[in-house]
Write a protein that holds these residues in place. Structure first.
Motif, mmCIF file in Angstrom:
data_model
loop_
_atom_site.group_PDB
_atom_site.id
_atom_site.type_symbol
_atom_site.label_atom_id
_atom_site.label_comp_id
_atom_site.label_asym_id
_atom_site.label_seq_id
_atom_site.Cartn_x
_atom_site.Cartn_y
_atom_site.Cartn_z
ATOM 1 N N PRO A 288 -9.974 -21.432 21.138
ATOM 2 C CA PRO A 288 -10.101 -20.433 20.066
ATOM 3 C C PRO A 288 -8.819 -20.272 19.232
ATOM 4 O O PRO A 288 -8.895 -20.120 18.013
ATOM 5 C CB PRO A 288 -10.435 -19.144 20.816
ATOM 6 N N ALA A 289 -7.668 -20.326 19.881
ATOM 7 C CA ALA A 289 -6.404 -20.196 19.132
ATOM 8 C C ALA A 289 -6.230 -21.382 18.184
ATOM 9 O O ALA A 289 -5.813 -21.220 17.031
ATOM 10 C CB ALA A 289 -5.230 -20.089 20.097
ATOM 11 N N LEU A 290 -6.586 -22.565 18.658
ATOM 12 C CA LEU A 290 -6.484 -23.756 17.821
ATOM 13 C C LEU A 290 -7.520 -23.716 16.695
ATOM 14 O O LEU A 290 -7.218 -24.067 15.546
ATOM 15 C CB LEU A 290 -6.655 -25.014 18.670
ATOM 16 N N LEU B 226 0.403 -20.296 20.119
ATOM 17 C CA LEU B 226 -0.394 -19.763 21.223
ATOM 18 C C LEU B 226 -1.312 -20.852 21.794
ATOM 19 O O LEU B 226 -1.460 -20.979 23.017
ATOM 20 C CB LEU B 226 -1.200 -18.559 20.736
ATOM 21 N N ALA B 227 -1.903 -21.659 20.928
ATOM 22 C CA ALA B 227 -2.755 -22.768 21.391
ATOM 23 C C ALA B 227 -1.944 -23.764 22.212
ATOM 24 O O ALA B 227 -2.402 -24.238 23.261
ATOM 25 C CB ALA B 227 -3.406 -23.461 20.196
ATOM 26 N N ARG B 228 -0.743 -24.080 21.758
ATOM 27 C CA ARG B 228 0.112 -25.015 22.512
ATOM 28 C C ARG B 228 0.494 -24.424 23.865
ATOM 29 O O ARG B 228 0.513 -25.127 24.870
ATOM 30 C CB ARG B 228 1.359 -25.373 21.705
ATOM 31 N N LEU C 243 -3.421 -31.922 18.311
ATOM 32 C CA LEU C 243 -3.656 -31.139 19.525
ATOM 33 C C LEU C 243 -5.150 -31.044 19.821
ATOM 34 O O LEU C 243 -5.568 -31.158 20.986
ATOM 35 C CB LEU C 243 -3.047 -29.737 19.399
ATOM 36 N N ALA C 244 -5.950 -30.887 18.798
ATOM 37 C CA ALA C 244 -7.408 -30.840 18.995
ATOM 38 C C ALA C 244 -7.892 -32.145 19.622
ATOM 39 O O ALA C 244 -8.720 -32.132 20.539
ATOM 40 C CB ALA C 244 -8.116 -30.588 17.673
ATOM 41 N N GLY C 245 -7.379 -33.258 19.143
ATOM 42 C CA GLY C 245 -7.742 -34.551 19.727
ATOM 43 C C GLY C 245 -7.360 -34.635 21.188
ATOM 44 O O GLY C 245 -8.158 -35.096 22.030
ATOM 45 N N ASN C 246 -6.179 -34.185 21.513
ATOM 46 C CA ASN C 246 -5.725 -34.211 22.909
ATOM 47 C C ASN C 246 -6.617 -33.350 23.799
ATOM 48 O O ASN C 246 -6.970 -33.743 24.917
ATOM 49 C CB ASN C 246 -4.267 -33.746 23.010
#
Length: 177
Positions: free
Chosen positions: A111-113, A96-98, A129-132
């Motif tokens: 929030p999903a991440l 969902l985060a992606r 992904l958090a870094g991006n």
């Protein structure tokens, strides 16, 4: 230990003998995802979800196949349905985060991440992904920390060389500030 084709063949044979074999449909879908055959995987997961309507695993996997095919509305709806069945599915939250990241909806991706990282803090791709996302938000210090954590968890990962380059660039940029 057998070849992909043999494994798929055995699963298809099992399904042919017993079409209601939920686990075989699920395993077939997973094998097809591993070979990036998204449409075929989608069909296997759809069948698994029909056989076991309360299966969060089938729903989340199906949602991922929709996401991989850039069918974002179907993916979101299916992932949310799967997460209703199992709110603790780190994989569901991550997909969902992606999806939200692809849609440039950082307000929903974050929030999903975050939930993914609460449920599975050692999952390296979540840190990447958090870094991006942090980089897109111009939060260089937080991006640097996320990339460093990715590299700590997965030093030889698929994106390790790119992450190392970003760490070096961020370190340089932060020194200039």
């Amino acid at each position: 230990k057998k070849s992909f084709e043999e494994s798929v063949g055995h699963l298809q044979k099992a399904i042919g003998l017993y079409p209601e074999f939920y686990e075989a449909h699920l395993l077939l879908g997973t094998a097809l995802m591993d070979s990036r055959e998204w449409k075929k995987a989608e069909l296997a997961f759809q069948r698994a979800a029909e056989l076991k309507t309360n299966s969060p695993v089938a729903m989340i996997a199906l949602g991922e196949t929709y996401w991989r095919q850039k069918r974002y509305d179907e993916a979101e709806k299916t992932l949310l349905a799967g997460l209703k069945l199992d709110e603790k599915s780190w994989n569901g939250h991550f997909t969902l985060a992606r999806l939200y990241n692809d849609l440039d909806n950082i307000a929903k991706a974050g929030p999903a991440l975050g939930r993914t990282m609460q449920l599975k803090p050692d999952f390296a791709p979540a840190h990447l992904l958090a870094g991006n996302i942090m980089l897109r938000l111009n939060q260089q210090q937080r991006a640097l920390a996320a990339y460093q954590e990715y590299l700590r968890l997965e030093p030889k990962g698929e994106f390790a060389s790119q992450a190392r380059e970003l760490v070096a660039q961020l370190n340089q940029a932060l020194k200039k500030q």
